[in-house]
Design an enzyme around this catalytic site. Structure first.
Site, PDB file in Angstrom:
ATOM      1  N   HIS A  62       0.821  -1.209   0.000  1.00  0.00           N
ATOM      2  CA  HIS A  62       0.000   0.000   0.000  1.00  0.00           C
ATOM      3  C   HIS A  62       0.858   1.263   0.000  1.00  0.00           C
ATOM      4  O   HIS A  62       1.999   1.263   0.469  1.00  0.00           O
ATOM      5  CB  HIS A  62      -0.895   0.053   1.245  1.00  0.00           C
ATOM      6  CG  HIS A  62      -1.861  -1.070   1.338  1.00  0.00           C
ATOM      7  ND1 HIS A  62      -2.457  -1.465   2.497  1.00  0.00           N
ATOM      8  CD2 HIS A  62      -2.342  -1.923   0.388  1.00  0.00           C
ATOM      9  CE1 HIS A  62      -3.257  -2.491   2.267  1.00  0.00           C
ATOM     10  NE2 HIS A  62      -3.188  -2.788   0.989  1.00  0.00           N
ATOM     11  N   LYS A  72       6.351   6.203   7.091  1.00  0.00           N
ATOM     12  CA  LYS A  72       5.904   5.230   8.102  1.00  0.00           C
ATOM     13  C   LYS A  72       7.099   4.697   8.862  1.00  0.00           C
ATOM     14  O   LYS A  72       8.151   4.427   8.276  1.00  0.00           O
ATOM     15  CB  LYS A  72       5.215   4.036   7.434  1.00  0.00           C
ATOM     16  CG  LYS A  72       3.931   4.335   6.729  1.00  0.00           C
ATOM     17  CD  LYS A  72       3.435   3.112   5.951  1.00  0.00           C
ATOM     18  CE  LYS A  72       2.309   3.494   5.013  1.00  0.00           C
ATOM     19  NZ  LYS A  72       2.003   2.428   4.051  1.00  0.00           N
ATOM     20  N   TYR A 132       2.461   0.977  13.558  1.00  0.00           N
ATOM     21  CA  TYR A 132       2.807   2.016  12.586  1.00  0.00           C
ATOM     22  C   TYR A 132       2.783   3.391  13.249  1.00  0.00           C
ATOM     23  O   TYR A 132       1.800   3.721  13.931  1.00  0.00           O
ATOM     24  CB  TYR A 132       1.757   2.078  11.475  1.00  0.00           C
ATOM     25  CG  TYR A 132       1.540   0.823  10.675  1.00  0.00           C
ATOM     26  CD1 TYR A 132       0.647  -0.157  11.083  1.00  0.00           C
ATOM     27  CD2 TYR A 132       2.224   0.624   9.478  1.00  0.00           C
ATOM     28  CE1 TYR A 132       0.426  -1.296  10.334  1.00  0.00           C
ATOM     29  CE2 TYR A 132       2.006  -0.514   8.715  1.00  0.00           C
ATOM     30  CZ  TYR A 132       1.105  -1.467   9.149  1.00  0.00           C
ATOM     31  OH  TYR A 132       0.888  -2.603   8.394  1.00  0.00           O
ATOM     32  N   ASP A 168      -6.826  -6.167  -1.745  1.00  0.00           N
ATOM     33  CA  ASP A 168      -5.415  -6.333  -2.138  1.00  0.00           C
ATOM     34  C   ASP A 168      -5.271  -7.216  -3.368  1.00  0.00           C
ATOM     35  O   ASP A 168      -4.251  -7.172  -4.044  1.00  0.00           O
ATOM     36  CB  ASP A 168      -4.592  -6.873  -0.962  1.00  0.00           C
ATOM     37  CG  ASP A 168      -4.272  -5.777   0.050  1.00  0.00           C
ATOM     38  OD1 ASP A 168      -3.837  -6.116   1.164  1.00  0.00           O
ATOM     39  OD2 ASP A 168      -4.462  -4.580  -0.283  1.00  0.00           O
TER      40      ASP A 168
HETATM   41  C1  LIG Z   1      -4.660   2.023   6.873  1.00  0.00           C
HETATM   42  C2  LIG Z   1      -5.944   2.346   7.570  1.00  0.00           C
HETATM   43  C3  LIG Z   1      -7.062   1.554   7.431  1.00  0.00           C
HETATM   44  N1  LIG Z   1      -8.218   1.886   8.060  1.00  0.00           N
HETATM   45  C4  LIG Z   1      -9.380   1.010   7.923  1.00  0.00           C
HETATM   46  C5  LIG Z   1      -9.779   0.738   6.490  1.00  0.00           C
HETATM   47  C6  LIG Z   1     -10.310  -0.665   6.534  1.00  0.00           C
HETATM   48  O1  LIG Z   1     -11.672  -0.636   6.895  1.00  0.00           O
HETATM   49  C7  LIG Z   1      -9.533  -1.333   7.665  1.00  0.00           C
HETATM   50  C8  LIG Z   1      -8.407  -2.208   7.175  1.00  0.00           C
HETATM   51  O2  LIG Z   1      -7.628  -1.420   6.299  1.00  0.00           O
HETATM   52  P1  LIG Z   1      -6.596  -2.123   5.365  1.00  0.00           P
HETATM   53  O3  LIG Z   1      -7.186  -3.349   4.752  1.00  0.00           O
HETATM   54  O4  LIG Z   1      -5.996  -1.060   4.468  1.00  0.00           O
HETATM   55  O5  LIG Z   1      -5.484  -2.576   6.438  1.00  0.00           O
HETATM   56  P2  LIG Z   1      -4.058  -3.169   6.022  1.00  0.00           P
HETATM   57  O6  LIG Z   1      -4.165  -4.103   4.882  1.00  0.00           O
HETATM   58  O7  LIG Z   1      -3.436  -3.636   7.284  1.00  0.00           O
HETATM   59  O8  LIG Z   1      -3.266  -1.901   5.498  1.00  0.00           O
HETATM   60  C9  LIG Z   1      -2.166  -1.345   6.235  1.00  0.00           C
HETATM   61  O9  LIG Z   1      -1.094  -2.217   6.058  1.00  0.00           O
HETATM   62  C10 LIG Z   1      -0.250  -1.934   4.958  1.00  0.00           C
HETATM   63  C11 LIG Z   1       0.806  -3.010   4.873  1.00  0.00           C
HETATM   64  C12 LIG Z   1       0.307  -0.558   5.105  1.00  0.00           C
HETATM   65  O10 LIG Z   1       1.486  -0.275   4.893  1.00  0.00           O
HETATM   66  C13 LIG Z   1      -0.627   0.506   5.496  1.00  0.00           C
HETATM   67  O11 LIG Z   1      -0.146   1.185   6.634  1.00  0.00           O
HETATM   68  C14 LIG Z   1      -1.999   0.074   5.739  1.00  0.00           C
HETATM   69  O12 LIG Z   1      -2.641   0.251   4.511  1.00  0.00           O
HETATM   70  O13 LIG Z   1      -9.015  -0.271   8.459  1.00  0.00           O
HETATM   71  C15 LIG Z   1      -8.321   3.008   8.849  1.00  0.00           C
HETATM   72  O14 LIG Z   1      -9.402   3.303   9.407  1.00  0.00           O
HETATM   73  N2  LIG Z   1      -7.226   3.815   8.989  1.00  0.00           N
HETATM   74  C16 LIG Z   1      -6.049   3.531   8.372  1.00  0.00           C
HETATM   75  O15 LIG Z   1      -5.069   4.290   8.543  1.00  0.00           O
END
Ligand SMILES: Cc1cn([C@H]2C[C@H](O)[C@@H](COP(=O)(O)OP(=O)(O)O[C@H]3O[C@H](C)C(=O)[C@H](O)[C@H]3O)O2)c(=O)[nH]c1=O
Length: 185
Positions: A62, A72, A132, A168
């Site tokens: 991401h 980050k 993070y 993803d």
């Molecule tokens: C990133 C983020 C997500 N969310 C919500 C959005 C979704 O409803 C849920 C899961 O989000 P996401 O699928 O993007 O989570 P990850 O796949 O762990 O993504 C993270 O992990 C990858 C490896 C990264 O580098 C980023 O920091 C970040 O995108 O949390 C939020 O409310 N705030 C946030 O800052």
């Protein structure tokens, strides 16, 4: 903390300097002065944490598009991950290079990731907690990604791939900028 410039331009691998005694250890994980001395940001507007249940799961890669590009500081506080970053910056000496490092609760390492670099990881154990510190506010409309199996990354993931989110899996094939676009970026 010991700061080591990592392969991708502007990224840093930060090793802890634990103070150990018979109880265990204490280690500093952030210091405004030490970060400033290495030219790193000292203001992180959001601190986040993710929990990943199963080994083999991949999150990412991401990044947020400008003007919400993020820096980050990533650490694995429980379990272990293979952390992967990919340089998206056409003017960077490491443009389109991929680099990875194992972060774990055991090694206490942190990875500082500059703006314009995509980030993802594979859980190497069950029950992984990833922390993070992020320099920009979450902006979902600026959320972008690269599929973990995009050939441009050329990543050999250590474990059979377990869970990957629908989102993803939906990222488009990453296309490098053509030379004339690079000059505009
Ligand atoms: C990133 C983020 C997500 N969310 C919500 C959005 C979704 O409803 C849920 C899961 O989000 P996401 O699928 O993007 O989570 P990850 O796949 O762990 O993504 C993270 O992990 C990858 C490896 C990264 O580098 C980023 O920091 C970040 O995108 O949390 C939020 O409310 N705030 C946030 O800052």
């Amino acid at each position: 903390m010991q700061f080591h410039a990592a392969r991708i331009c502007g990224s840093w691998l930060i090793e802890p300097d634990p103070a150990t005694d018979e109880r265990g250890w204490f280690a500093r994980t952030f210091c405004e002065r030490e970060f400033a001395e290495h030219g790193l940001p000292t203001h992180f507007v959001q601190h986040s944490r993710s929990f990943t249940r199963r080994a083999g799961t991949i999150r990412g890669l991401h990044f947020q598009s400008p003007p919400f590009a993020e820096e980050k500081l990533v650490s694995c506080v429980a379990g272990a991950i293979l952390d992967v970053i990919f340089d998206l910056r056409p003017d960077s000496p490491t443009y389109m290079e991929t680099w990875s490092v194992e972060l774990s609760g055991e090694n206490g390492r942190q990875l500082f990731i500059p703006k314009g670099v995509a980030h993802g990881f594979q859980a190497l154990t069950d029950n992984v907690l990833v922390n993070y510190l992020i320099s920009e506010f979450y902006a979902p409309e600026h959320a972008r990604g690269i599929r973990y199996d995009d050939p441009v990354l050329n990543v050999r993931w250590p474990l059979p791939v377990a869970t990957v989110s629908e989102r993803d899996l939906s990222w488009p094939r990453w296309e490098p900028l053509v030379p004339e676009e690079r000059s505009l970026s």
